[in-house]
Design an enzyme around this catalytic site. Structure first.
Site, PDB file in Angstrom:
ATOM      1  N   GLU A 310       0.809  -1.217   0.000  1.00 55.22           N
ATOM      2  CA  GLU A 310       0.000   0.000   0.000  1.00 55.22           C
ATOM      3  C   GLU A 310       0.848   1.276   0.000  1.00 55.22           C
ATOM      4  O   GLU A 310       0.768   2.092   0.921  1.00 55.22           O
ATOM      5  CB  GLU A 310      -0.956  -0.010   1.209  1.00 55.22           C
ATOM      6  CG  GLU A 310      -1.972  -1.146   1.148  1.00 55.22           C
ATOM      7  CD  GLU A 310      -2.928  -1.176   2.329  1.00 55.22           C
ATOM      8  OE1 GLU A 310      -4.082  -1.585   2.146  1.00 55.22           O
ATOM      9  OE2 GLU A 310      -2.523  -0.789   3.441  1.00 55.22           O
ATOM     10  N   TRP A 376      -1.426 -11.658   1.374  1.00 58.59           N
ATOM     11  CA  TRP A 376      -2.567 -11.116   2.118  1.00 58.59           C
ATOM     12  C   TRP A 376      -3.746 -10.764   1.223  1.00 58.59           C
ATOM     13  O   TRP A 376      -4.893 -10.767   1.678  1.00 58.59           O
ATOM     14  CB  TRP A 376      -2.137  -9.901   2.929  1.00 58.59           C
ATOM     15  CG  TRP A 376      -1.921  -8.626   2.136  1.00 58.59           C
ATOM     16  CD1 TRP A 376      -0.804  -8.246   1.472  1.00 58.59           C
ATOM     17  CD2 TRP A 376      -2.868  -7.550   1.954  1.00 58.59           C
ATOM     18  NE1 TRP A 376      -0.967  -7.020   0.892  1.00 58.59           N
ATOM     19  CE2 TRP A 376      -2.236  -6.568   1.167  1.00 58.59           C
ATOM     20  CE3 TRP A 376      -4.185  -7.338   2.379  1.00 58.59           C
ATOM     21  CZ2 TRP A 376      -2.877  -5.387   0.793  1.00 58.59           C
ATOM     22  CZ3 TRP A 376      -4.814  -6.160   2.006  1.00 58.59           C
ATOM     23  CH2 TRP A 376      -4.168  -5.196   1.234  1.00 58.59           C
ATOM     24  N   ASP A 403      -9.394  -8.946  12.500  1.00 57.48           N
ATOM     25  CA  ASP A 403     -10.115  -7.702  12.758  1.00 57.48           C
ATOM     26  C   ASP A 403     -11.469  -7.708  12.060  1.00 57.48           C
ATOM     27  O   ASP A 403     -12.346  -6.905  12.384  1.00 57.48           O
ATOM     28  CB  ASP A 403      -9.299  -6.488  12.315  1.00 57.48           C
ATOM     29  CG  ASP A 403      -8.742  -6.630  10.910  1.00 57.48           C
ATOM     30  OD1 ASP A 403      -8.168  -7.699  10.604  1.00 57.48           O
ATOM     31  OD2 ASP A 403      -8.857  -5.688  10.111  1.00 57.48           O
ATOM     32  N   THR A 452      -5.158  -3.416  14.432  1.00 59.51           N
ATOM     33  CA  THR A 452      -5.799  -2.919  15.653  1.00 59.51           C
ATOM     34  C   THR A 452      -6.392  -1.515  15.539  1.00 59.51           C
ATOM     35  O   THR A 452      -6.594  -0.851  16.555  1.00 59.51           O
ATOM     36  CB  THR A 452      -4.789  -2.940  16.819  1.00 59.51           C
ATOM     37  OG1 THR A 452      -3.675  -2.084  16.503  1.00 59.51           O
ATOM     38  CG2 THR A 452      -4.290  -4.342  17.087  1.00 59.51           C
TER      39      THR A 452
END
Length: 536
Positions: A310, A376, A403, A452
């Site tokens: 990213e 991922w 998450d 998180t």
């Protein structure tokens, strides 16, 4: 035999027990010292029994090594006379001790003895070894800092589930969490932000108070040593060249100063992907070489994670300096510039006897032979990497991003991403079926990822991670059948006992019936994705 993860082979005797008592002793052969220490400290505290060293009249718990077993394999035999636990190596012996603890019952997971308990082990024999060498948990401490004691607690929780890699996400746009002595502003400035978005970035809510924290180098040494005692490898991640706004806020010259007033940047206080990325300069390379030099002295792990995901290219497209660098290096575009950045550290780490690992974007532009990939964005990156001869850790967001919400109900706190239930995680398969046997050999293992942004407290982390980490641990350890053929009903039955273990450990897991009243976050916006997640 409510064991999680499910062992490879078990044989149960005809009734009867071996009961641990005040006269039970532990006889530890050479090479078993670490498990001996752990067993006395942990089971001694839970049972109140002395578990004295040597042979005695009250039954013996015998620890030994058997090199005919796999290095992480073990054999546990409980007889009327005592317990024999053998490991193929120190790690295998330790995993066998985890099974022994489970067999003693949920109260063996407490830190002090409860009155009136009897410590009986069923007569049984267990022979077991893991499917994968990489059984990981990625813990993001950059978005919300987890104090050292919380990290040590999670290492214990990982050990209880036979997980052996902590991927430690130490830096991001929202915070820098590790002391680097030659660059003190990384902790003075980059380790805290003035406020924090509460919920998804679209939420109007803010927590208007500073948030931060970092680990000193001695803290890191303690964490690494604590992990090593539990046969867990800590793989640090320092994110480059994107997800770097916190570092640029501390050292503005790291940014693209010809297009952005980096001196005015602060540590980012919201979520998402920051446009502020590292400048592709020699100064930036030297700076991060300094960071990695200190990191290598702290983390003995084979792999060092460099992120690589990213990285927006807008600033590079506008930057005369970045464009001149592209021309100087004979590159085609900004994507190749990112690849050049990653390849530099690939060579740098290889020259120092380490291996680079990064998110699957690092495949774009090619890699050195020793580099590995964390897949991922689904399975595709892992398939491409394995076919190109690179080792792979499978952690597709559609399957094992913890998450993501656990149910479609409105009571789920800050609902993020796809619905991934306990059963969904249990039916996750790390090895894509389209790989040949040789290609599948490049799948080192698998990892569950815990980002998180919306986990503002340890209790929120617990809620998102458990009970799904128990299902993931079985996928990573056990040789399970194809996903559709897995006995989820049997796993649920075993989970009934495992919830009691989690209760004894003080884990604030999501109950099977849904969140408890204090686990909800009414009115806090999330980012739920409608529809089932894609398989690939």
């Amino acid at each position: 035999m409510d064991l999680i993860p499910r062992p490879g082979r078990t044989t149960t005797g005809e009734g009867g027990f071996f009961e641990l008592g005040p006269d039970t002793t532990v006889l530890a052969d050479e090479g078993t010292e670490a498990t001996d220490r752990w067993l006395r400290a942990t089971l001694g505290a839970a049972t109140g029994l002395p578990l004295a060293p040597g042979a005695g009249d009250g039954g013996v718990l015998r620890l030994s090594l058997d090199r005919e077993l796999a290095a992480e394999g073990y054999r546990l035999a409980v007889t009327p006379a005592g317990v024999r636990l053998a490991g193929g190596g120190p790690a295998g012996l330790f995993w066998g001790a985890q099974t022994l603890r489970q067999l003693l019952g949920p109260d063996a997971f407490r830190r002090a003895p409860l009155p009136g308990r009897r410590w009986r082990l069923p007569l049984t024999e267990v022979e077991d070894a893991p499917r994968f060498r990489w059984r990981g948990l990625m813990l993001d401490v950059a978005r919300h800092f987890m104090p050292k004691d919380g990290v040590l607690r999670y290492l214990d929780l990982m050990a209880a589930h036979k997980l052996n890699v902590l991927h430690f996400h130490l830096t991001d746009d929202q915070g820098w969490r590790v002391e680097i002595e030659r660059y003190p502003k990384l902790t003075e400035t980059a380790s805290w932000r003035s406020r924090t978005k509460f919920g998804h970035r679209a939420s109007p809510l803010w927590e208007e108070k500073p948030h931060g924290g970092y680990y000193t180098q001695d803290d890191i040494r303690e964490i690494v040593a604590y992990a090593a005692e539990r046969h867990i490898t800590v793989v640090p991640e320092i994110d480059v060249p994107g997800h770097s706004q916190a570092a640029i806020a501390a050292y503005p010259e790291l940014g693209n100063t010809d297009v952005v007033d980096t001196a005015g940047l602060t540590v980012w206080d919201t979520w998402g992907v920051s446009p502020n990325v590292l400048a592709p300069t020699d100064h930036t390379l030297r700076f991060y070489e300094g960071v990695f030099e200190e990191l290598l002295a702290l983390f003995p792990s084979e792999f060092i994670h460099v992120g690589g995901d990213e990285c927006p290219k807008d600033q590079w497209r506008k930057s005369p300096a970045a464009q001149a660098r592209i021309k100087e290096l004979g590159l085609t575009d900004e994507d190749e510039l990112q690849s050049w950045f990653i390849k530099h550290f690939d060579r740098w780490l290889t020259a120092r006897g380490r291996r680079l690992i990064g998110w699957d974007e690092i495949l774009e532009g090619g890699l050195a032979a020793g580099a590995a990939v964390s897949s991922w964005r689904g399975y595709a990156g892992g398939v491409a990497a394995a076919r190109a001869g690179h080792d792979v850790v499978m952690c597709p967001e559609q399957q094992v991003y913890l998450d993501h919400r656990q149910d479609a109900g409105e009571d789920e706190p800050v609902p993020i991403g796809y619905v991934r239930t306990l059963e969904d995680v249990y039916r996750f398969e790390p090895v894509p079926p389209e790989l040949t046997e040789e290609e599948a050999g490049h799948v080192l293992g698998t990892q569950a990822n815990v980002w998180t942004e919306v986990m503002e407290s340890p209790a929120r982390v617990d809620y998102q991670v458990f009970p799904r980490l128990a299902a993931f641990a079985e996928v990573a350890w056990s040789d399970l059948p194809a996903p559709a053929e897995r006995d989820y009903a049997g796993f649920e039955r075993r989970m009934a006992a495992h919830y009691r273990r989690l209760d004894a450990l003080g884990v604030a897991y999501r109950p099977p019936g849904g969140p408890l009243p204090w686990q909800k976050r009414p009115g806090v916006l999330g980012r739920p994705i409608d529809g089932p997640p894609p398989n690939k």
